[in-house]
Motif scaffolding. Structure first.
Motif, PDB file in Angstrom:
ATOM      1  N   VAL A 105      -3.957   0.487  -3.973  1.00 21.46           N
ATOM      2  CA  VAL A 105      -4.475  -0.612  -4.416  1.00 21.46           C
ATOM      3  C   VAL A 105      -6.026  -0.626  -3.848  1.00 21.46           C
ATOM      4  N   GLY A 106      -6.768  -1.511  -4.558  1.00 21.70           N
ATOM      5  CA  GLY A 106      -8.096  -1.731  -4.208  1.00 21.70           C
ATOM      6  C   GLY A 106      -8.267  -2.395  -2.790  1.00 21.70           C
ATOM      7  N   GLY A 107      -9.300  -2.187  -2.079  1.00 22.52           N
ATOM      8  CA  GLY A 107      -9.648  -2.716  -0.680  1.00 22.52           C
ATOM      9  C   GLY A 107      -8.923  -1.848   0.407  1.00 22.52           C
ATOM     10  N   MET A 108      -8.541  -0.546  -0.065  1.00 24.58           N
ATOM     11  CA  MET A 108      -8.025   0.148   0.921  1.00 24.58           C
ATOM     12  C   MET A 108      -8.748   1.422   0.852  1.00 24.58           C
ATOM     13  N   ASN A 109      -8.471   2.402   1.950  1.00 22.18           N
ATOM     14  CA  ASN A 109      -9.236   3.678   2.049  1.00 22.18           C
ATOM     15  C   ASN A 109      -8.877   4.663   0.662  1.00 22.18           C
ATOM     16  N   MET A 110      -9.969   5.002  -0.190  1.00 18.65           N
ATOM     17  CA  MET A 110      -9.675   5.630  -1.276  1.00 18.65           C
ATOM     18  C   MET A 110      -9.536   7.252  -1.027  1.00 18.65           C
ATOM     19  N   VAL A 111     -10.185   7.665   0.062  1.00 19.88           N
ATOM     20  CA  VAL A 111      -9.909   9.094   0.423  1.00 19.88           C
ATOM     21  C   VAL A 111      -8.340   9.213   0.882  1.00 19.88           C
ATOM     22  N   ALA A 112      -7.850   8.292   1.794  1.00 18.85           N
ATOM     23  CA  ALA A 112      -6.639   8.490   2.214  1.00 18.85           C
ATOM     24  C   ALA A 112      -5.808   8.433   1.189  1.00 18.85           C
ATOM     25  N   GLN A 113      -5.913   7.476  -0.043  1.00 17.64           N
ATOM     26  CA  GLN A 113      -5.082   7.532  -1.094  1.00 17.64           C
ATOM     27  C   GLN A 113      -4.978   8.755  -1.827  1.00 17.64           C
ATOM     28  N   ALA A 114      -6.138   9.269  -2.106  1.00 14.46           N
ATOM     29  CA  ALA A 114      -6.450  10.554  -2.741  1.00 14.46           C
ATOM     30  C   ALA A 114      -5.484  11.651  -2.076  1.00 14.46           C
ATOM     31  N   LEU A 115      -5.442  11.649  -0.969  1.00 14.71           N
ATOM     32  CA  LEU A 115      -4.742  12.736  -0.030  1.00 14.71           C
ATOM     33  C   LEU A 115      -3.318  12.455  -0.223  1.00 14.71           C
ATOM     34  N   GLU A 116      -2.684  11.488  -0.125  1.00 12.93           N
ATOM     35  CA  GLU A 116      -1.353  11.065  -0.243  1.00 12.93           C
ATOM     36  C   GLU A 116      -1.109  11.141  -2.090  1.00 12.93           C
ATOM     37  N   LEU A 117      -1.965  11.018  -2.865  1.00 10.95           N
ATOM     38  CA  LEU A 117      -1.493  11.445  -4.390  1.00 10.95           C
ATOM     39  C   LEU A 117      -1.514  12.817  -4.576  1.00 10.95           C
ATOM     40  N   SER A 118      -2.410  13.621  -3.844  1.00  8.46           N
ATOM     41  CA  SER A 118      -2.233  14.911  -4.013  1.00  8.46           C
ATOM     42  C   SER A 118      -0.951  15.577  -3.119  1.00  8.46           C
ATOM     43  N   LYS A 119      -0.321  14.768  -2.383  1.00  7.35           N
ATOM     44  CA  LYS A 119       0.810  15.401  -1.896  1.00  7.35           C
ATOM     45  C   LYS A 119       2.220  15.157  -2.837  1.00  7.35           C
ATOM     46  N   LYS A 120       1.958  14.579  -4.207  1.00  8.23           N
ATOM     47  CA  LYS A 120       3.094  14.353  -4.944  1.00  8.23           C
ATOM     48  C   LYS A 120       4.150  13.602  -4.826  1.00  8.23           C
ATOM     49  N   PRO A 121       3.790  12.061  -4.426  1.00  4.10           N
ATOM     50  CA  PRO A 121       4.711  11.255  -3.972  1.00  4.10           C
ATOM     51  C   PRO A 121       5.866  11.032  -5.009  1.00  4.10           C
ATOM     52  N   HIS A 122       7.195  10.725  -4.899  1.00  2.18           N
ATOM     53  CA  HIS A 122       8.087  10.598  -6.054  1.00  2.18           C
ATOM     54  C   HIS A 122       7.598   9.369  -7.029  1.00  2.18           C
ATOM     55  N   VAL A 123       7.164   8.417  -6.085  1.00  6.73           N
ATOM     56  CA  VAL A 123       6.713   6.979  -6.928  1.00  6.73           C
ATOM     57  C   VAL A 123       5.470   6.682  -6.500  1.00  6.73           C
ATOM     58  N   VAL A 124       4.449   6.081  -7.636  1.00  9.62           N
ATOM     59  CA  VAL A 124       3.465   5.533  -7.121  1.00  9.62           C
ATOM     60  C   VAL A 124       3.267   4.221  -7.629  1.00  9.62           C
ATOM     61  N   ILE A 125       3.173   3.390  -6.606  1.00  5.66           N
ATOM     62  CA  ILE A 125       2.849   1.699  -7.162  1.00  5.66           C
ATOM     63  C   ILE A 125       1.480   1.397  -7.048  1.00  5.66           C
ATOM     64  N   HIS A 279      -6.809 -15.423  -0.429  1.00  7.37           N
ATOM     65  CA  HIS A 279      -7.709 -15.503  -1.726  1.00  7.37           C
ATOM     66  C   HIS A 279      -8.383 -14.453  -1.809  1.00  7.37           C
ATOM     67  N   SER A 280      -8.750 -14.035  -3.200  1.00  5.02           N
ATOM     68  CA  SER A 280      -9.438 -12.831  -3.288  1.00  5.02           C
ATOM     69  C   SER A 280     -10.999 -12.340  -2.657  1.00  5.02           C
ATOM     70  N   MET A 281     -11.343 -13.592  -1.985  1.00  5.77           N
ATOM     71  CA  MET A 281     -12.662 -13.349  -1.394  1.00  5.77           C
ATOM     72  C   MET A 281     -12.567 -12.844   0.314  1.00  5.77           C
ATOM     73  N   MET A 282     -11.205 -12.879   0.451  1.00  2.00           N
ATOM     74  CA  MET A 282     -10.795 -12.433   1.823  1.00  2.00           C
ATOM     75  C   MET A 282     -10.682 -10.802   1.962  1.00  2.00           C
ATOM     76  N   LYS A 283     -11.192 -10.138   3.011  1.00  2.00           N
ATOM     77  CA  LYS A 283     -10.867  -8.651   3.120  1.00  2.00           C
ATOM     78  C   LYS A 283      -9.358  -8.508   2.998  1.00  2.00           C
ATOM     79  N   GLN A 284      -9.304  -7.225   2.499  1.00  2.00           N
ATOM     80  CA  GLN A 284      -7.730  -6.818   2.162  1.00  2.00           C
ATOM     81  C   GLN A 284      -6.962  -7.111   3.775  1.00  2.00           C
ATOM     82  N   LYS A 285      -7.538  -6.601   4.644  1.00  2.00           N
ATOM     83  CA  LYS A 285      -6.839  -6.618   5.852  1.00  2.00           C
ATOM     84  C   LYS A 285      -6.478  -7.978   6.395  1.00  2.00           C
ATOM     85  N   GLN A 286      -7.309  -8.956   6.072  1.00  3.10           N
ATOM     86  CA  GLN A 286      -6.968 -10.267   6.316  1.00  3.10           C
ATOM     87  C   GLN A 286      -6.056 -10.733   5.356  1.00  3.10           C
TER      88      GLN A 286
END
Ligand SMILES: Nc1ncnc2c1ncn2[C@@H]1O[C@H](COP(=O)(O)OP(=O)(O)OP(=O)(O)O)[C@@H](O)[C@H]1O
Length: 479
Positions: A105-125, A279-286
């Protein structure tokens, strides 16, 4: 054989359901699970809180257990919080499989997500925007063997609301195989049925709950007719009432803009209410932190924009208050559907000004359910009116002196850059467009003025003619 096994699911899945306290399939599960297991595309339209998530999670897990590989299933959903909620549901039910899921999802670390995706998870949400970004920018994963594509809140994904997903969906649909099973779910599918059919091509199994009424019977739907300037006082009074009358209470308040959401939260806190904003103006962590505090009942009030209107499953919510009347009946259905879930009772109260009465009529007409008046002692509201309005004004001033509006502008510009647009150029273009619109409006007004003038002249001529005729007639009749 348990009810779930009778649908064609393995015993281990029935066992997982039982462990979650789910013993008997709901009608949407009863109908859709066997069709999905048969290999059919599926469109499921069932009321809020009726278990649509498990209706697709269970058959996907069943098929995954028979032939496990990654990436087996992709679930798309419109909001980040909902993506995590669905991920959790997969993780809990799929635990015996050792299920590996990845939430993108947006607002989270893209590099970490790319790494996870490269490990072929069963399900991507995923939310469409971020997943499309990964597809455009990375070659470390592919979905060419994907077996299931699920669109949760499918109608929202296809409509062109304030967030338009269509371009991202095109990218995603281009990256998944044409030969796949497509599952579409929502409480309000009917309006976008034709567009959805173009995604689920293989004569989809279509299931819709029988009832004409779009909301659940366990929901007590109320309204209060209020003047705009006393709205906040009514809101404060309502919360005071619930706080004193109920021991265990939890309220979701919906409002139309991020700014109002922020101001209402500040105001309620001034009254010492335990509230948080989302609301959407908040940082994702908040955003995650706010939701977690509300879910765990540390904070009893969640004030949110429509970013929280769909899908969120928080069983403790007993009351939904609409601080503004939703402009669309289906948004109303999703908002009030945050309470009275899975057979529980709940109340929704919509604050309606005289300018919103037509919206309430549209809501009643489309959802085939009448709203009843909720009575509040006006004298109690009047007692707090000045204090509430002064507090609101103070909060507005505080917010204006913060960088809230500036942040909004920066966010808008960031979004443009991400979409490959030049913010300065866009601003210029917008100003030029506005100029053209203004000229067009003026031109239209002038034409209308001219038309009116001509009409007036014609009318005057007609009247004059009539008068002359009458005078002639009178002259003739004179002896
Ligand atoms: N068969 C069942 N029996 C009892 N509870 C169930 C059953 N299936 C699911 N539930 C529970 O019902 C709740 C609502 O389910 P879910 O979130 O899937 O609803 P939904 O239909 O997707 O609602 P929405 O339209 O608001 O997204 C969840 O807490 C879920 O665990």
């Amino acid at each position: 054989m348990s009810d779930f096994s009778a649908l064609g699911l393995s015993e281990w899945l029935s066992q997982q359901c039982r462990q979650m306290g789910i013993n008997k399939p709901t009608p949407v599960q009863q109908s859709c699970v066997p069709a999905i297991l048969e290999g059919r595309d599926c469109m499921g339209c069932a009321k809020t809180g009726s278990g649509k998530t498990a209706a697709f999670v269970l058959p996907v897990l069943q098929k995954l257990s028979e032939d496990p590989y990654g990436i087996f299933c992709l679930v798309l959903t419109p909001t980040r919080e909902l993506a995590y909620q669905i991920g959790e549901q997969f993780r809990v039910l799929g635990r015996p499989l050792g299920l590996r899921d990845c939430v993108v999802v947006g607002g989270m670390n893209m590099v970490a997500q790319a790494l996870e995706l490269s490990k072929k998870p069963h399900v991507v949400i995923a939310t469409p925007g971020r997943l499309a970004d990964h597809i455009r920018s990375s070659n470390t994963f592919n979905m060419r063997k994907l077996r299931f594509l699920v669109l949760d809140e499918a109608d929202r994904l296809l409509e062109q609301g304030c967030t338009d997903f269509t371009k991202d969906l095109e990218v995603i649909l281009g990256a998944v195989p044409a030969k796949r099973q497509t599952l579409l779910f929502s409480a309000t599918l009917t309006d976008t049925l034709q567009e959805l059919k173009s995604i689920a091509l293989n004569k989809p199994f279509y299931w819709e709950s029988q009832s004409e009424v779009r909301t659940v019977d366990e929901l007590d739907q109320r309204y209060i007719l209020v003047a705009e300037k006393v709205k906040d006082a009514y809101l404060v009074r309502l919360i005071q009432k619930f706080q004193t009358e109920h021991e265990d209470w939890s309220i979701m308040i919906f409002t139309s803009t991020c700014k109002n959401c922020q101001i209402l939260n500040m105001m309620l806190r001034e009254f010492s209410f335990p509230s948080v904003a989302l609301h959407s103006m908040m940082k994702q962590k908040q955003r995650f932190a706010a939701l977690a505090k509300f879910k765990s009942s540390i904070f009893k009030i969640l004030i949110a924009t429509d970013v929280a209107a769909r899908g969120l499953d928080i069983p403790t919510v007993q009351v939904v208050i609409n601080h503004n009347t939703p402009g669309l009946p289906k948004i109303y259905v999703h908002r009030v559907g945050r309470t009275a879930r899975a057979g529980r009772h709940g109340v929704s109260i919509t604050l309606v000004t005289q300018y919103d009465i037509h919206l309430v009529h549209a809501i009643e007409e489309q959802n085939k359910a009448k709203l009843k008046e909720f009575s509040v002692a006006e004298s109690e509201v009047l007692k707090i009116l000045t204090q509430v309005n002064v507090t609101r004004r103070e909060c507005e001033i505080k917010l204006e002196s913060s960088d809230f509006d500036e942040k909004k502008e920066i966010n808008k510009r960031k979004q443009m850059i991400l979409e490959g647009k030049d913010p300065d150029l866009e601003e210029k273009r917008k100003a030029e467009l506005e100029k053209i619109h203004k000229q067009k409006r003026k031109f239209k007004e002038k034409i209308q003025e001219n038309l009116q003038r001509q009409k007036d002249i014609l009318l005057k001529k007609k009247l004059l003619k009539k008068k002359r005729r009458q005078q002639k007639q009178e002259a003739k009749e004179k002896p």
